[in-house]
Scaffold this active site. Structure first.
Site, PDB file in Angstrom:
ATOM      1  N   GLU A 143     111.342 110.117 -12.827  1.00 23.03           N
ATOM      2  CA  GLU A 143     110.079 109.378 -12.904  1.00 23.03           C
ATOM      3  C   GLU A 143     110.301 107.873 -12.809  1.00 23.03           C
ATOM      4  OE1 GLU A 143     106.660 110.724 -13.296  1.00 23.03           O
ATOM      5  OE2 GLU A 143     106.638 108.717 -12.435  1.00 23.03           O
ATOM      6  N   ALA A 148     109.095 102.157 -13.077  1.00 21.72           N
ATOM      7  CA  ALA A 148     109.786 102.249 -14.381  1.00 21.72           C
ATOM      8  C   ALA A 148     109.235 103.432 -15.175  1.00 21.72           C
ATOM      9  CB  ALA A 148     109.668 100.935 -15.144  1.00 21.72           C
ATOM     10  N   GLY A 202     116.940  91.134 -16.862  1.00 23.63           N
ATOM     11  CA  GLY A 202     117.051  92.548 -16.531  1.00 23.63           C
ATOM     12  C   GLY A 202     115.888  93.062 -15.696  1.00 23.63           C
ATOM     13  N   ASP A 216     114.360  97.840  -2.102  1.00 19.63           N
ATOM     14  CA  ASP A 216     114.010  98.575  -3.314  1.00 19.63           C
ATOM     15  C   ASP A 216     112.594  99.152  -3.213  1.00 19.63           C
ATOM     16  OD1 ASP A 216     114.687  99.311  -6.130  1.00 19.63           O
ATOM     17  OD2 ASP A 216     112.943  98.067  -6.551  1.00 19.63           O
ATOM     18  N   LYS A 220     111.230 103.115  -2.925  1.00 19.49           N
ATOM     19  CA  LYS A 220     110.157 103.696  -3.740  1.00 19.49           C
ATOM     20  C   LYS A 220     109.086 104.347  -2.853  1.00 19.49           C
ATOM     21  CE  LYS A 220     110.928 100.415  -7.472  1.00 19.49           C
ATOM     22  NZ  LYS A 220     110.543  99.147  -8.104  1.00 19.49           N
ATOM     23  N   GLY A 335     111.849  96.206 -16.331  1.00 18.18           N
ATOM     24  CA  GLY A 335     112.390  95.771 -17.619  1.00 18.18           C
ATOM     25  C   GLY A 335     113.243  96.868 -18.214  1.00 18.18           C
TER      26      GLY A 335
END
Length: 361
Positions: A143, A148, A202, A216, A220, A335
């Site tokens: 997931e 995130a 981060g 990135d 996705k 994060g």
């Protein structure tokens, strides 16, 4: 009490946070879920720490003092001795680790991953993993590959699996780039300084070029496209790369040293905005026409994307049931804390779904 052995790859920002979350919630999992969740293996790119009783809160010191040189079969030597449900957790961004997923499945590991590379390698590799999951009756949860801890992958998967015709999925797919451009559009600071802030916090991948290149977000989009039943390859995606050509192949150290070279390019884009506009990095998945696009665009400040703050992600899913009014999912999209919590949620999902002992010999 169901005993679960966790083997974690990656002890950086996300991995370390996940370890702390597991240790802090150990008693809660036993009491609320009847699950004894033990971290019995930790690995970085060079070292391995194994403790079949479960690592303690002093794991950082133990890893420094007691870890051994990592070998190809370090985890298997121990895991094969115990008929216990085992989960390999990938908290890295490593292509090398992703390529070992078939081997992990052959060795009876369930897999939970924040690493989206395995799902975005060739369609052949993607199909191989699914066939092994069926053959071995194992679980694979990811997931956190998109948004995130937000439930994007599951929502698209559930709609497609229920026979719903999906039309499009649009939005701000990268919490990292949301954080960077939300700040860059508001603050009078060089672009490079904000990227460094995001890296230290981060919010970006270990190499920020994975975010800035658009790769990135493209990964996705491909994860969701495949969840929606499309058979596409990474090269099918139209991607706007924000990294200038001279910095695309340099070392990470050199790239960070020369990051200021991007300042003038991005400042020019910012100064070209009309009144009431802000910059947002958008992903667009046109399911019907099999088109995937990643780009930096000017949007109205009052639009849903224009109103984002912090590292929020924003997703609109259009389908038969959500044709006029899309299904909207919004929230913190990056994060280490939310990503680690998303991994932990997937770990509990796998722990509940599997039988107490999966390995039969």
């Amino acid at each position: 009490m169901k005993k679960i052995h966790l083997y974690i790859f990656g002890i950086g920002n996300v991995g370390s946070t996940l370890i702390d979350q597991v240790l802090q919630s150990h008693s809660f999992f036993k009491q609320q879920h009847g699950i004894d969740l033990r971290i019995v293996g930790l690995a970085n790119s060079k070292r391995v720490l194994l403790d079949i009783e479960g690592i303690s809160k002093n794991w950082k010191e133990d890893f420094g003092n007691l870890s051994e040189a990592r070998e190809a079969d370090s985890f298997y030597k121990v895991s094969n001795l115990y008929d216990t449900t085992k989960i390999a957790v990938d908290a890295t961004a490593s292509k090398e680790v992703s390529q070992f997923y078939p081997e992990l499945l052959e060795n009876d590991f369930n897999i939970v991953t924040a690493n989206k590379i395995a799902n975005t390698l060739s369609q052949e590799f993607y199909d191989l993993i699914r066939s092994l999951l069926i053959k071995k009756n194992l679980c694979f949860e990811y997931e956190t590959n998109v948004g995130a801890g937000l439930p994007i992958v599951q929502s698209v998967h559930d709609l497609y699996s229920s026979g719903e015709q999906l039309f499009a999925v649009n939005g701000v797919f990268s919490g990292s780039l949301s954080y960077i451009f939300n700040r860059f559009s508001k603050e009078q600071r060089p672009f490079s300084e904000i990227v460094i802030d995001a890296l230290k916090g981060g919010y970006t991948e270990p190499d920020p070029r994975e975010d800035l290149s658009g790769n990135d977000v493209a990964r996705k989009l491909l994860v969701l496209a495949r969840e929606a039943g499309l058979k596409l390859e990474f090269d099918d995606i139209e991607v706007e790369n924000l990294v200038i050509p001279s910095l695309r192949t340099s070392s990470l150290h050199q790239f960070l040293d020369e990051l200021k070279q991007l300042d003038s390019v991005l400042q020019e884009k910012k100064e070209s905005l009309k009144g009431g506009e802000v910059l947002r990095h958008l992903g667009e998945l046109d399911v019907l026409n099999k088109k995937l696009k990643v780009s930096l665009k000017a949007v109205k400040e009052e639009s849903p994307a224009g109103q984002l703050k912090g590292s929020d992600g924003f997703f609109e899913i259009y389908s038969e049931s959500y044709a006029a009014n899309p299904l909207v999912i919004k929230g913190a999209g990056a994060g280490k804390a939310v990503t680690a919590r998303g991994l932990l949620s997937d770990i509990i999902k796998v722990s509940k779904a599997t039988q107490e002992v999966l390995v039969f010999r």
